[in-house]
Enzyme design. Structure first.
Site, PDB file in Angstrom:
ATOM      1  N   SER A   1     -71.353  74.742  29.234  1.00 24.88           N
ATOM      2  CA  SER A   1     -70.539  74.685  28.021  1.00 24.88           C
ATOM      3  C   SER A   1     -69.283  75.513  28.205  1.00 24.88           C
ATOM      4  CB  SER A   1     -71.350  75.193  26.829  1.00 24.88           C
ATOM      5  OG  SER A   1     -70.919  76.481  26.444  1.00 24.88           O
ATOM      6  N   LYS A   2     -68.212  75.058  27.587  1.00 25.21           N
ATOM      7  CA  LYS A   2     -66.946  75.754  27.853  1.00 25.21           C
ATOM      8  C   LYS A   2     -66.918  77.122  27.193  1.00 25.21           C
ATOM      9  CE  LYS A   2     -63.987  73.505  24.410  1.00 25.21           C
ATOM     10  NZ  LYS A   2     -62.800  72.696  24.224  1.00 25.21           N
TER      11      LYS A   2
END
Ligand code: GLU
Length: 469
Positions: free
Chosen positions: A234-235
């Site tokens: 996930s960013k």
């Protein structure tokens, strides 16, 4: 039939490594099949419609080897709004879609506490289009939707479990599910190779293909990319931006080799292979459907190997952006006029075997270009213990007397200085290294001193000695 694949990123301001992996897989598949790779920017969300984000996608693709001009596009989803609306209207006219004015709360009140999907309340009400009325697809009550997936076999979905999903919002704008299908249809896409996250959308999308009377594509859902805790990358939590790796000094060749190993491997227990081998041996059908671990440590080790495999001149060229601060790379701590290309070329082969990412070149060579070394205080405290002042005095005197300033002489001289004090070379080196480079670790010391030169070496030794008074 000409194979036509597409890579269809939504602009998000950065290029996800998982996206880069899917793009490469599409690219290779098209090449192997003598087909066409289409780039489509899914920019219908107005907030995501920034030109610089599209430019970021194009330049990230360029970097990874999918170069502008060698594929079809970019096409922009926003330019096909007319086709999306026309398809929605056709589905309505043919009775495959109907208008619905139910709120979520109303559905929930009818179906119980948990929202289990739409209950079909408006199916047969024959509502006309109107403000705030969503258009829903009428899913079949019976039968199954069988998705032909090159990686996953034939995932089968019972139609009665698929709710009547929305295809156009209350303001008439088509949603992603429909726009994505209509674009694939308009662009003649034959194979949809995309991330596993979209698998739940696939039966709905295939029903749309069927309802619009066009043969659906062959699908291939490539595995989700996870971190060491098996969480989807996930960013917010993980380093996922391809640009971040590029700016840190990962080589494109190492990166794309590594990305292709997510769920697949070349023959013969090899991992580091030329791109031509990957292009030849990669088989989409051999991709393992289980989640693929993105191992940053392994990527780093890969990159180190790729760096060591460069010719020295290639290495020097590759380092240049970090030495000069060009493009998106942060500038080095020295001024441009302080940089000395010859001095760098002299130490480059020594640095090449020691760094794993190109940005690490900067702390390894900054002592050569700065007027005074950047002294790491912890290193100073460690190296400048009892006896350091005397050792520096003796080393300075011995170095001053040298006729020849070369690594070998410098080494034997310091060795002798150390021996007089019962110190092994390693111990004798530490204060000299910190005085001259500011650090306890770095390039081989005597080669470094040779390149730094007599004057600068001696003046740094004296300056360190002053500090020890
Ligand atoms: N725009 C979608 C995404 O970035 C792509 C969907 C697809 O490949 O079908 O996730």
């Amino acid at each position: 039939m000409t194979v036509r694949v597409r890579f269809a990123p939504s602009p998000t301001g950065m290029f996800h490594v998982g996206g880069a992996r899917s793009a490469l897989q599409n690219w290779i598949y098209a090449k192997q099949q003598g087909g066409v790779f289409v780039l489509r920017i899914e920019d219908t969300d107005a907030a995501r419609n920034k030109p610089e984000w599209t430019e970021g996608i194009l330049s990230a693709l360029d970097w990874i080897g999918i170069e502008r001009g060698s594929y079809e596009g970019p096409h922009f989803q926003s330019e096909y709004a007319g086709e999306h609306r026309a398809a929605a209207a056709r589905l309505h006219e043919s009775g495959r879609a109907y208008y619905c004015d139910c709120t979520r709360e109303a559905v929930q009140a009818r179906t119980g506490s948990q929202y289990q999907g739409y209950d079909g309340f408006c199916r047969d009400r024959g509502l006309p289009a109107g403000e705030g009325r969503a258009l829903r697809f009428r899913t079949p009550d019976e039968g199954e939707t069988v998705v032909v997936d090159l990686i996953r076999g034939e995932p089968t979905f019972e139609n009665k479990l698929i709710e009547d999903f929305v295809i156009a919002r209350g303001d008439g704008s088509p949603v992603f599910l429909l726009a994505n299908v209509v674009d694939d249809m308009t662009m003649g896409i034959t194979h949809v190779i995309r991330a596993e996250e979209h698998l739940p959308n696939t039966p709905k999308q295939q029903l749309l293909w069927d309802a619009l009377g066009v043969e659906p594509p062959i699908w291939a859902h490539v595995p989700v990319v996870v971190n060491e805790k098996r969480q989807k990358l996930s960013k917010r939590r993980d380093k996922v931006a391809l640009e971040a790796y590029r700016d840190e000094g990962y080589l494109a060749a190492a990166m794309r080799n590594y990305l292709m190993l997510l769920g697949w491997a070349p023959s013969g227990d090899r991992e580091i292979v030329p791109w031509s081998v990957i292009e030849e041996e990669f088989r989409l059908a051999e991709v393992n459907p289980s989640p693929a671990f993105f191992d940053e440590k392994k990527l780093r080790a890969f990159n180190g190997e790729y760096i060591r495999a460069l010719g020295v001149e290639e290495f020097v060229d590759a380092c240049r952006p970090w030495l000069t601060g060009t493009g998106t790379i942060a500038p080095p701590p020295w001024q441009p006029e302080e940089f000395d290309a010859d001095a760098f070329a002299a130490v480059a082969p020594l640095a090449q075997t020691r760094i794993a990412v190109l940005s690490e070149i900067v702390p390894n060579v900054d002592f050569l270009f700065l007027a005074a070394p950047l002294t790491d205080e912890a290193a100073w405290a460690k190296a400048m213990k009892e006896g350091a002042a005397e050792l520096l005095d003796a080393a300075t005197a011995a170095f001053e007397a040298l006729e020849s300033w070369d690594a070998e002489t410098l080494k034997s001289t310091l060795e002798a200085v150390g021996a007089e004090r019962g110190l092994k070379l390693g111990k004798a080196q530490a204060p000299v290294r910190v005085a001259v480079t500011g650090r306890t670790v770095g390039l081989p010391l005597f080669e470094s001193l040779e390149v730094l030169g007599r004057e600068r070496t001696l003046s740094r030794l004296r300056a360190a000695r002053v500090r020890l008074v």
